[in-house]
Design an enzyme around this catalytic site. Sequence first.
Site, mmCIF file in Angstrom:
data_model
loop_
_atom_site.group_PDB
_atom_site.id
_atom_site.type_symbol
_atom_site.label_atom_id
_atom_site.label_comp_id
_atom_site.label_asym_id
_atom_site.label_seq_id
_atom_site.Cartn_x
_atom_site.Cartn_y
_atom_site.Cartn_z
ATOM 1 N N LYS A 1 8.959 41.500 -38.358
ATOM 2 C CA LYS A 1 8.023 40.428 -38.695
ATOM 3 C C LYS A 1 8.661 39.111 -38.330
ATOM 4 O O LYS A 1 9.892 39.015 -38.241
ATOM 5 C CB LYS A 1 7.736 40.440 -40.201
ATOM 6 C CG LYS A 1 6.458 39.729 -40.581
ATOM 7 C CD LYS A 1 5.277 40.618 -40.283
ATOM 8 C CE LYS A 1 4.015 40.132 -40.930
ATOM 9 N NZ LYS A 1 3.102 41.273 -41.104
HETATM 10 N N1 GLU Z 1 0.106 41.481 -38.893
HETATM 11 C C1 GLU Z 1 -0.547 42.749 -39.022
HETATM 12 C C2 GLU Z 1 0.077 43.551 -40.148
HETATM 13 O O1 GLU Z 1 0.640 43.013 -41.061
HETATM 14 C C3 GLU Z 1 -0.619 43.489 -37.700
HETATM 15 C C4 GLU Z 1 0.689 43.837 -37.080
HETATM 16 C C5 GLU Z 1 0.580 44.378 -35.662
HETATM 17 O O2 GLU Z 1 -0.524 44.599 -35.174
HETATM 18 O O3 GLU Z 1 1.640 44.566 -35.066
HETATM 19 O O4 GLU Z 1 -0.051 44.745 -40.206
#
Ligand code: GLU
Length: 419
Positions: free
Chosen positions: A105
């Site tokens: 993240k």
């Molecule tokens: N931000 C989204 C999540 O928390 C999507 C992450 C992604 O598609 O890589 O799952």
Amino acid sequence: MAQSNVFETVMMQFNKAADLMGLDPEIRKILSNTTNEIVVNFPVVMDNGCVQMFTGYRVQHNNVLGPYKGGLRFHPAVNIDEVRALAVWMTWKTAIAGIPYGGAKGGIQIRPWDYSPAELERITRRFTFALGSNIGPEYDIPAPDVNTNAQIMAWILDTYLQMMPPLERNRCVHVVTGKPVESGGSVGRDKATGQGLVYVLEAWAKDHSFPLSGATYIIQGFGNVGSWAARLLKPLGAVLVGIEDHSGAMVNPDGIDPDALAAHVAKQGRAQGYAGGAVVDHETFLSTKADFFIPAALEGQITAETAPLLNVKLVVEGANGPTDLDGDMILQERGIMLLPDVLANAGGVIVSYFEWLQNKRSEFWDLAEVDARLLKQILGAYRRVHDAVERHGTDWRTGAYIVALERLQTVYRERGIFP
Ligand code: GLU
């Protein structure tokens, strides 16, 4: 708002599941730590000619199941502790979903609404440049998250490709997912998190004789996840009776139309000013009587203070980490069921995986195909979690974590620890 100890929360959730399933203590040591933590400070020239410094993060938790994967958020509450926790949640989420990714993240600590589109573009591009080869199509693949969208992904893609030798550029379009469809995105990615949540909710409702037609619900957050979930619940006959976003809350026992509210939010950037409900305060919103609640905003919303207020039978987590440990305990004591984030909001990363596959194969799937594959993938995850809940006689969050930990443990045992 985000709690400063959100990483501690995720670790305590992890330890509870690890104790219950008897996770190998050596593997527990590995999963208790992140692998890489990248912090970049970078300058950007503002529209007025002055330079401003920004801090960006990318935390890579684990990649034993595949490349690091996870979103980038632009928010003032972004800090290393929060990004660590969100990276760990991605490792569990991709493992539960059964897709070949690890967890990561990132984000920038920023109030994005204070900047012009041109400034946001320069900030995004300079952040991408600063990350350099810490991201890559087979290594670490960012995606949208809070306050980031397809446009921001297009700027990341373009900047990343500029840094590649010309011959390699077309092989790298899958460096980021959640792109605009014309720039290599997948149809259905925009609604995917909301769609996945609705698929999970429908499966659970069927198993628990909980009719969705006529069911009432409240939503916190009306961004990508909240607005799509509400719009997709409308044809199923569920009635939205309360909504809260950063601008305030409103209720209407006769129902708030999700499409009209989404159109208002798209124009105004906030729910405030929408005529279809009575304005209420935060506590009144949380106490609204309804069948279920979808928190779809930030972490740390269902806590020791707020969990006693809820007047619902079920919580479906659209946000990542909306419930802290006290919140979980109180919901359980009060007999309120909870479908956890790592299952309920996995639709986004599942369709990100489909986008990545399409890019790698130079394919284009239509919406019917994307939706059908999403349904199959997320129902598989739902069944695995359901089985773990029954097998261990535990709550759904712990059951979901056990599914992830079993998969990770198997792979660590097969591969061993280098050297
Ligand atoms: N931000 C989204 C999540 O928390 C999507 C992450 C992604 O598609 O890589 O799952």
